[in-house]
Scaffold this active site. Structure first.
Site, PDB file in Angstrom:
ATOM      1  N   SER A 124       0.767  -1.193  -0.019  1.00  0.00           N
ATOM      2  CA  SER A 124      -0.004  -0.104  -0.045  1.00  0.00           C
ATOM      3  C   SER A 124       1.040   1.312  -0.237  1.00  0.00           C
ATOM      4  CB  SER A 124      -0.831   0.304   1.231  1.00  0.00           C
ATOM      5  OG  SER A 124      -1.379   1.274   1.591  1.00  0.00           O
ATOM      6  N   TYR A 150      -1.847  -1.470  10.709  1.00  0.00           N
ATOM      7  CA  TYR A 150      -2.048  -1.917   9.510  1.00  0.00           C
ATOM      8  C   TYR A 150      -0.831  -1.333   8.483  1.00  0.00           C
ATOM      9  CZ  TYR A 150      -3.579  -2.029   4.726  1.00  0.00           C
ATOM     10  OH  TYR A 150      -3.664  -1.990   3.422  1.00  0.00           O
ATOM     11  N   LYS A 154       2.156  -3.918   6.638  1.00  0.00           N
ATOM     12  CA  LYS A 154       2.693  -3.741   5.064  1.00  0.00           C
ATOM     13  C   LYS A 154       4.314  -3.364   5.043  1.00  0.00           C
ATOM     14  CE  LYS A 154      -1.462  -4.422   3.470  1.00  0.00           C
ATOM     15  NZ  LYS A 154      -1.544  -5.803   2.959  1.00  0.00           N
TER      16      LYS A 154
HETATM   17  P1  NAD Z   1     -10.829  -7.318   1.158  1.00  0.00           P
HETATM   18  O1  NAD Z   1     -10.955  -7.438   2.650  1.00  0.00           O
HETATM   19  O2  NAD Z   1     -11.979  -7.236   0.247  1.00  0.00           O
HETATM   20  O3  NAD Z   1     -10.057  -8.595   0.881  1.00  0.00           O
HETATM   21  C1  NAD Z   1      -9.102  -9.411   1.814  1.00  0.00           C
HETATM   22  C2  NAD Z   1      -9.491 -10.943   1.514  1.00  0.00           C
HETATM   23  O4  NAD Z   1      -8.701 -11.599   2.518  1.00  0.00           O
HETATM   24  C3  NAD Z   1     -10.841 -11.157   2.155  1.00  0.00           C
HETATM   25  O5  NAD Z   1     -11.841 -11.925   1.224  1.00  0.00           O
HETATM   26  C4  NAD Z   1     -10.690 -11.725   3.690  1.00  0.00           C
HETATM   27  O6  NAD Z   1     -11.959 -12.591   3.972  1.00  0.00           O
HETATM   28  C5  NAD Z   1      -9.466 -12.619   3.182  1.00  0.00           C
HETATM   29  N1  NAD Z   1      -8.680 -12.881   4.657  1.00  0.00           N
HETATM   30  C6  NAD Z   1      -8.545 -12.131   5.542  1.00  0.00           C
HETATM   31  N2  NAD Z   1      -7.574 -12.713   6.437  1.00  0.00           N
HETATM   32  C7  NAD Z   1      -7.560 -13.761   5.996  1.00  0.00           C
HETATM   33  C8  NAD Z   1      -6.899 -15.138   6.458  1.00  0.00           C
HETATM   34  N3  NAD Z   1      -6.323 -15.095   7.686  1.00  0.00           N
HETATM   35  N4  NAD Z   1      -6.780 -16.361   5.637  1.00  0.00           N
HETATM   36  C9  NAD Z   1      -7.412 -16.434   4.508  1.00  0.00           C
HETATM   37  N5  NAD Z   1      -8.129 -15.253   4.078  1.00  0.00           N
HETATM   38  C10 NAD Z   1      -8.305 -14.263   4.680  1.00  0.00           C
HETATM   39  O7  NAD Z   1      -9.812  -6.407   0.888  1.00  0.00           O
HETATM   40  P2  NAD Z   1      -9.301  -5.775  -0.518  1.00  0.00           P
HETATM   41  O8  NAD Z   1      -9.478  -4.375  -0.525  1.00  0.00           O
HETATM   42  O9  NAD Z   1      -9.397  -6.601  -1.394  1.00  0.00           O
HETATM   43  O10 NAD Z   1      -7.753  -5.796  -0.164  1.00  0.00           O
HETATM   44  C11 NAD Z   1      -6.794  -6.824  -0.741  1.00  0.00           C
HETATM   45  C12 NAD Z   1      -5.353  -6.696  -0.246  1.00  0.00           C
HETATM   46  O11 NAD Z   1      -5.122  -5.382  -0.623  1.00  0.00           O
HETATM   47  C13 NAD Z   1      -5.151  -6.611   1.215  1.00  0.00           C
HETATM   48  O12 NAD Z   1      -4.325  -7.080   1.836  1.00  0.00           O
HETATM   49  C14 NAD Z   1      -5.184  -5.005   1.726  1.00  0.00           C
HETATM   50  O13 NAD Z   1      -4.567  -4.620   2.559  1.00  0.00           O
HETATM   51  C15 NAD Z   1      -4.524  -4.486   0.228  1.00  0.00           C
HETATM   52  N6  NAD Z   1      -4.722  -3.095   0.001  1.00  0.00           N
HETATM   53  C16 NAD Z   1      -5.892  -2.683   0.037  1.00  0.00           C
HETATM   54  C17 NAD Z   1      -6.229  -1.321  -0.260  1.00  0.00           C
HETATM   55  C18 NAD Z   1      -7.851  -0.917  -0.435  1.00  0.00           C
HETATM   56  O14 NAD Z   1      -8.110   0.384  -0.029  1.00  0.00           O
HETATM   57  N7  NAD Z   1      -8.853  -1.780  -0.767  1.00  0.00           N
HETATM   58  C19 NAD Z   1      -5.345  -0.499  -0.499  1.00  0.00           C
HETATM   59  C20 NAD Z   1      -4.001  -0.857  -0.392  1.00  0.00           C
HETATM   60  C21 NAD Z   1      -3.783  -2.251  -0.188  1.00  0.00           C
END
Ligand code: NAD
Ligand code: UDP
Length: 337
Positions: A124, A150, A154
């Site tokens: 991120s 958080y 990362k």
């Molecule tokens: P999201 O919560 O929709 O997707 C994350 C998925 O991981 C979910 O389906 C959740 O059920 C699953 N999960 C969580 N813990 C788990 C575990 N212990 N075992 C198996 N599955 C698990 O989030 P997203 O927006 O799709 O984000 C995906 C990735 O991108 C994340 O790592 C997030 O930190 C990163 N990210 C997201 C954003 C944003 O704004 N959406 C920005 C920067 C980085």
């Protein structure tokens, strides 16, 4: 390639799964559904006309994840799984570190045991902390001015991946630093489905427009920006998904880091106006004090990804709003129909 998507039922994972399938790759989704639903994977299968095998397991539980992946073949991993709420991470730091870090450690050990050398990781722009300059390139310092567990998780995982490469030079890892993912697949069949009150701007606006929430709180209007409200680089989730495929298809031993962003900043009020236009619905708002830990402006310099991945964003903020609205208006309660 046959690609394991950890967290593949989530917001970014489901869109990436669809793009991978459309490019002719195979996918396997591993998710514990702590922040997503099986329905997302079912809809990806429906949209692509392809099979989407789903494994339910907690990746932070090493024994359970190892057992669940026994006999499952894959030659690359995109690691989305993790917890992502900034506010929650401040309230529950140990849970955030445990899930985010342990999941990654389990995954890296599993990959090494099996000789799977290709990894793409969801990082991120938050690792840049307090911006020294805008737009930020990958050389911008990281780990200074991070305000929550958080963001630290990362930062730490990026280091864990680099250290793993030092001990295992066959590893090919791509760290993708996302800016602000928004929008949805244009079909309106898959999208972002936050549980409870959305933390992020666009899903909150979408819920105001659809009538689920009364008004938006705009966090501060005295920043040194175009209209005083915070500026961010919003990237359409389909552009982001295509960035993953570009990264995966060029993976080679080493650790590469790329910004995935559009290079253009938009203020909170610009997003409000764009959403009103796309939806035809008013988005009433009230200005409230700034949110602690927020910065004035975060915008990507995506030149490195543009050049080395032959990738750039093609979708506008207006299209993001239109597609987010298509999803929100057709699925006002997300996947919980
Ligand atoms: P999201 O919560 O929709 O997707 C994350 C998925 O991981 C979910 O389906 C959740 O059920 C699953 N999960 C969580 N813990 C788990 C575990 N212990 N075992 C198996 N599955 C698990 O989030 P997203 O927006 O799709 O984000 C995906 C990735 O991108 C994340 O790592 C997030 O930190 C990163 N990210 C997201 C954003 C944003 O704004 N959406 C920005 C920067 C980085
Ligand atoms: N924001 C806001 N009201 C909200 C949510 C967000 O004014 O209800 C602002 C926030 O201060 C920031 C921008 O919208 O300037 C994007 O916030 P978001 O939480 O979506 O992303 P991040 O802060 O992680 O970049």
């Amino acid at each position: 390639m046959r690609v394991l998507l950890t967290g593949g039922a989530g917001y970014i994972g489901s869109h990436t799964a669809l793009v991978l399938l459309e490019r002719g790759h195979e996918v396997v989704v591993l998710d514990d559904f702590s922040n997503s639903s099986r329905e997302a994977a079912r809809r990806v299968a429906e949209l692509s006309g392809r099979e989407v095998p789903v494994i339910e397991a907690d990746l932070a539980d090493r024994a359970a994840a190892t057992a669940a992946l026994d006999g499952v073949d894959f030659d690359a991993v995109i690691h989305f799984a993790g917890l992502k709420s900034v506010g929650e991470s401040v309230a529950e730091p140990t849970r955030y570190y445990r899930v985010n870090i342990d999941s990654t450690l389990t995954l890296l050990d599993l990959m090494r045991e099996r000789g799977v050398t290709n990894l793409v990781f969801s990082s991120s722009a938050t690792v840049y902390g307090d911006p020294q300059y805008v737009p930020q390139d990958e050389a911008h310092r990281t780990g200074v001015g991070l305000t929550n567990p958080y963001g630290w998780s990362k930062f730490m995982i990026e280091q864990i991946i680099r250290d793993t490469f030092t001990s295992w030079p066959e590893l090919g890892a791509v760290v993708l630093r996302y800016f602000n993912p928004v929008g949805a697949h244009p079909s309106g069949r898959i999208g972002e489905d936050p549980t409870g009150i959305p933390n992020n701007l666009m899903p909150f606006i979408a819920q105001v427009a659809v009538g689920k929430r009364e008004r938006l709180s705009v966090f501060g209007d005295a920043y040194p920006t175009v209209d005083g409200t915070g500026v961010r680089d919003y990237i359409h989730v389909m552009d982001l998904a295509e960035g993953h495929v570009a990264a995966l298809e060029r993976i080679a031993p080493g650790v590469k880091t790329y910004n995935l962003g559009s290079g253009t900043g938009s203020s909170v009020l610009e997003v409000v106006r764009a959403f009103e236009e796309a939806s035809g619905c008013p988005v009433p708002y009230t200005v409230v004090p700034p949110r602690p830990g927020d910065v004035a402006e975060v915008v990507a310099n995506p030149s490195k990804a543009n050049a080395e991945l032959d990738w750039s964003t093609t979708r506008s903020l207006a299209e993001s709003c239109r597609d987010s609205w298509a999803w929100q208006s057709a699925n006002p309660d997300g996947y919980r129909a």
